[in-house]
Design an enzyme around this catalytic site. Structure first.
Site, short mmCIF file in Angstrom:
data_model
loop_
_atom_site.label_atom_id
_atom_site.label_comp_id
_atom_site.label_asym_id
_atom_site.label_seq_id
_atom_site.Cartn_x
_atom_site.Cartn_y
_atom_site.Cartn_z
N ARG A 23 1.07 -1.05 -0.34
CA ARG A 23 -0.24 -0.70 0.08
C ARG A 23 0.83 1.51 0.53
O ARG A 23 0.89 2.37 -0.15
CB ARG A 23 -0.25 -0.03 1.21
CG ARG A 23 -1.83 -1.14 1.16
CD ARG A 23 -2.73 -1.06 2.25
NE ARG A 23 -3.91 -2.12 2.79
CZ ARG A 23 -3.77 -3.15 3.94
NH1 ARG A 23 -3.26 -3.30 4.35
NH2 ARG A 23 -4.53 -4.35 2.99
N SER A 40 -1.81 -17.71 5.06
CA SER A 40 -2.56 -16.87 5.63
C SER A 40 -3.76 -17.30 6.21
O SER A 40 -5.32 -17.19 6.03
CB SER A 40 -3.15 -15.59 4.44
OG SER A 40 -3.82 -14.31 5.15
N CYS A 44 -5.24 -19.90 15.61
CA CYS A 44 -5.95 -19.56 17.15
C CYS A 44 -6.99 -19.75 16.79
O CYS A 44 -7.89 -19.98 17.87
CB CYS A 44 -5.44 -18.11 17.68
SG CYS A 44 -4.32 -17.69 17.96
N ASP A 292 6.15 -15.06 15.84
CA ASP A 292 6.86 -16.44 16.85
C ASP A 292 7.95 -16.38 16.36
O ASP A 292 8.25 -17.12 17.63
CB ASP A 292 5.37 -17.81 16.35
CG ASP A 292 4.35 -17.45 16.26
OD1 ASP A 292 4.37 -16.39 17.22
OD2 ASP A 292 3.90 -18.86 16.52
N ASN A 314 0.34 -9.78 14.12
CA ASN A 314 0.11 -8.60 12.95
C ASN A 314 0.20 -7.36 13.47
O ASN A 314 0.29 -6.48 12.54
CB ASN A 314 -1.38 -8.97 13.41
CG ASN A 314 -2.01 -9.82 12.45
OD1 ASN A 314 -2.88 -9.77 11.39
ND2 ASN A 314 -2.21 -10.98 12.95
N TYR A 437 -19.59 4.40 33.14
CA TYR A 437 -20.27 4.07 34.38
C TYR A 437 -21.73 3.94 34.17
O TYR A 437 -22.19 4.57 33.27
CB TYR A 437 -19.97 4.19 35.33
CG TYR A 437 -21.47 3.71 36.76
CD1 TYR A 437 -21.30 2.67 37.21
CD2 TYR A 437 -22.23 5.04 36.93
CE1 TYR A 437 -22.83 2.29 37.93
CE2 TYR A 437 -23.12 4.50 38.12
CZ TYR A 437 -23.59 3.38 38.47
OH TYR A 437 -24.20 2.62 39.28
#
Length: 567
Positions: A23, A40, A44, A292, A314, A437
């Site tokens: 990009r 890709s 997880c 990793d 990422n 709150y």
């Protein structure tokens, strides 16, 4: 000036770096190489594919607009030359080339680069035992592994599963097998608690009790010696017995894939992680690395750490993409945030546990509270358990861990502290942190403020608390002379007095000042209520009256029951 960038690895960091760079420099050429058939994807999500919550394996490889991220997608949509089933076997830093082998054909190509990115990921840690190659023994490290696991279970030949390791993936797989498939699941763990290294013993006991109630069995403090079977897996042998199993999941952590970097002469740490600076550059300024395969800086301790998480990969990928295009983006480090879903319970944390803090040289204390997560008068509420870790003296907050059925609510607390940790917040900072709150969402005194207030009371010596784990030790000792006072009202405390005469006593907190003569001064006094609030008030009363050997059980009966302590 156009460049040729070569990226080794196409799962998380590689695609992010490639797309960000393209990009910024559309005229440059990017070649992304990965040895796996598919690239890709969200690794997880594998436990949720096995459980059926993700119905199709392509869901883990698809964009939010349902396009599969395959090599054609990267070529046509991202203008990235993505090559699957292609393994890089050598890096020539002098010539600035990589040698890549196409695995199906064996063809080798020498590819030049201006800049190189190493996103080589990690591999499952292998146990040095017999039987790990038996059919039916799996690791959870690829979409192919996920398909094989689900296929074997769906075929109907599996009734029992043994999972070796009780980290995130191990527990998520346990939930998948027990919840969706109704299998007999046993988790075997070397340490004496589940989620070792990321939670303290009390929260661990609570999480384990919840999973046991859902049908998962645990064998803690056991070392796996072998996996046995005739032609296929049949049992796991430990130093304390055997576990029958028709399927075994190995989930004992991962190790960084740094062999290629080491062979190329790049700096690698003793534990195997590629060393990078804050710009994600290796010891060669033309080679970047992330994900990793690298070590990062722990922003709480200031020391290196290994944190294999897709979310981190990422974020690092974007930083690398910027810097490939001439930018100066930095990845300063991590505080170590995590979360995991365990049936109806969410567990999450950030920063250090007390054990980690002590190993790092901090004089640390943990404060536990179990309380309602929103206004008590609002009809929909849950109990949340939080543990705040702080340094004595400086009162610096070092970490926060917690459990709650309302996962989004818990993660909001954890993320708040995670954002503060790089700036070395104190207990007072968390005590006064502003949060949104409204009764459906929080208490007027938010539970995050409350756990910091409780920590302040402990650090100042105004409250002397003991954990549920410490209470369990006292309760298990039939010869203990501890005088336990239940500070709840008689309808709650009275039945336990009848059940445990002589050991359990009931003096409601509001009556304590008028009944001080019933409290012995020659015995240790342990105060209990429902969540720890009234027992703290009772402790203040007794301290004012001159009683010195008095403690309050943090989290009260709510925490005691959640941890499975039988009273």
């Amino acid at each position: 000036m156009p460049q040729q960038v070569v990226i080794i690895g196409g799962v998380a960091l590689g695609p992010k770096a490639a797309c960000r760079f393209k990009r910024l420099q559309p005229e440059s050429n990017v070649i992304m190489l990965d040895r796996s058939p598919r690239i890709s994807y969200g690794g997880c999500g594998i436990p949720y594919y096995v459980s059926g919550e993700v119905s199709d394996i392509t869901g883990l490889q698809s964009t939010a607009f349902h396009m599969v991220r395959d090599p054609e997608f990267f070529r046509d949509i991202k203008d990235v030359d993505a090559r699957s089933e292609t393994e890089v076997v050598a890096i020539d830093r002098t010539a600035k080339t990589v040698t890549a082998r196409h695995l199906p054909t064996g063809r080798q190509d020498v590819i030049p680069y201006d800049k190189l990115v190493m996103a080589t990921g990690s591999s499952p840690r292998k146990l040095p035992i017999a039987g790990i190659d038996l059919p039916g023994v799996h690791t959870v490290d690829s979409l192919e592994a996920a398909e094989a696991i689900k296929k074997s279970v769906a075929a109907g030949g599996v009734g029992s599963v043994a999972i070796i390791g009780s980290g995130f993936i191990g527990l998520e797989m346990a939930v998948a097998f027990a919840d969706m498939w109704g299998l007999d699941v046993t988790v075997i763990e070397l340490f004496d608690q589940i989620l070792p290294g990321v939670t303290g013993p009390t929260l661990s006991a609570m999480a384990r009790k919840h999973m046991e109630d859902k049908g998962v069995a645990f064998r803690l403090g056991e070392q796996v010696k072998a996996i046995e079977g005739e032609g296929k897996v049949e049992r796991v042998v430990t130093d304390k017995g055997e576990v029958e199993a028709e399927l075994v999941i190995l989930s004992v952590g991962v190790v960084p894939n740094s062999g290629l970097a080491k062979a190329a002469g790049l700096d690698v740490s003793p534990r195997g992680g590629v060393l990078v600076d804050e710009f994600m550059r290796t010891s060669d300024p033309d080679i970047y690395a992330g994900g990793d395969c690298v070590e990062v800086k722990n922003l709480v301790t200031g020391q290196p750490m290994y944190l294999p998480l897709g979310s981190m990969a990422n974020r690092q990928g974007r930083v690398i993409g910027d810097n490939l295009a001439g930018g100066a983006s930095r990845f300063e480090g991590v505080v170590g945030s995590w979360c995991v879903k365990l049936f109806d319970l969410a567990a999450a944390g950030t920063g250090l546990t007390q054990a980690q803090a002590e190993r790092a040289g901090f004089d640390a204390v943990t404060t536990h509270i179990t309380a309602i997560d929103r206004a008590h008068f609002y009809p929909e509420h849950e109990l949340m358990s939080l543990e705040l870790v702080a340094e004595r003296g400086t009162r610096r907050v070092l970490g926060l861990q917690g459990l709650c059925a309302m996962g989004d609510e818990l993660i909001g607390k954890v993320n708040t502290v995670a954002a503060m940790l790089p700036h070395k917040p104190t207990v007072a900072d968390v005590s006064n942190v502003e949060v949104a709150y409204s009764p459906p969402f929080a208490s007027a005194m938010d539970i995050l403020n409350t756990v910091a207030n409780a920590a302040d009371n402990i650090l100042s010596g105004q409250n002397k608390g003991i954990s549920v784990t410490e209470f369990a030790t006292i309760w298990a000792d039939a010869g203990s002379d501890a005088h336990i006072i239940d500070c709840r009202e008689n309808p709650q405390g009275g039945p336990l007095v009848e059940k445990h005469p002589g050991r359990w006593h009931n003096i409601p907190q509001g009556q304590l000042r008028g009944r001080l003569n019933e409290v012995p001064k020659d015995k240790p006094v342990v105060l209990m209520c429902n969540t720890g609030a009234r027992s703290y008030e009772a402790l203040v009363t007794l301290a004012d009256a001159g009683f010195q050997n008095v403690v309050s059980v943090e989290g009260g009966m709510a925490a005691v029951k959640a941890a499975g302590v039988d009273v």
